[in-house]
Design an enzyme around this catalytic site. Sequence first.
Site, PDB file in Angstrom:
ATOM      1  CB  SER A 127     -11.893   2.370  -3.054  1.00  0.00           C
ATOM      2  OG  SER A 127     -10.651   2.486  -3.731  1.00  0.00           O
ATOM      3  CE1 TYR A 152      -9.851  -0.923   0.506  1.00  0.00           C
ATOM      4  CE2 TYR A 152      -9.347   0.165  -1.774  1.00  0.00           C
ATOM      5  CZ  TYR A 152      -9.691   0.213  -0.224  1.00  0.00           C
ATOM      6  OH  TYR A 152     -10.378   1.475  -0.156  1.00  0.00           O
TER       7      TYR A 152
END
Length: 322
Positions: A127, A152
């Site tokens: 990501s 995350y």
Amino acid sequence: MPVLVTGAAGFIGSHVCQRLLERGDEVIGVDNLNAYYDPSLKRARLARLQGKPGFSFHELDIGEEGALERFARLGVARVVHLAAQAGVRYSLEAPRAYIRSNVVGHLEVLEFCRNLPACEHLVYASSSSVYGGNTKVPFSEEDRVDRPVSLYAATKKADELISHTYAHLYGIPQTGLRFFTVYGPWGRPDMAYWLFTEAMLAGRPIRVFNNGEMWRDFTYVDDVVEAVLAVLDRPPSGLTPPARVYNVGNNRPVRLGDFIAVLERLLGVEAVRAYEPMQPGDVERTYADLTAIKRDFGFSPRTSIEEGLKRFVDWYRGDWRS
């Protein structure tokens, strides 16, 4: 030989499965269909795939030890690992879900690949969040990524490190893809473009953080799928260890206020803006340097924000709920 796709009922995963099937690959899809958002959307994505020649689906949790072992005997040699607990803000509420899905689940995929008779390539989702609060733009794969600002992001960086270790120890060819704000039809209802569209059509205010002074490198899902397939077909060669990471973005950040203006034109509705401060875990800007993936694979995104959002709005107003 079949391709194993984790997160097959997810946004990107379902699109990847579709394209693999269209080009003649056999696909084994797995997903746990969790309730982070409405599972009926995930089942609707699956309904588009089920019944197609070469597709099979298995509901399972990749975080369970040995859950993937049954597929080793089916001749799997390539894996596209897209299953993950998504969402930056939700990681503040449910941290254990992120460790289990994103770290333990990633480890289980690596163990599966390690025990395959011949693993040709593992392509996995990282990501843009790994860049944390970097202020140097555009974000390059050579930049420091050891200062995450959300759990995350930390789990995705952990995945990259664990993958590098397995490539070093066991020679598993791997490519991590740092996705930048993927959007489009069949997307995730927790993302801004969906939330804004839903609220605007219902006449509700939209939450606009940091006075709209945020930039995102919005990347249309079809462009992302092109990158995934191009990379999947060309495992790392001549690298020691056989591991690499690429950005997959649009290389054209859009200011949030301008993004909302495009939606207003497409929907024919003026947004009621409720301005709020920056949220914990958020960053002001994302911006992908695509030099490496363009050099190695010829990848260049083709979809403008106007075209991509129009496709999403047309889909959203369609009959996908039926």
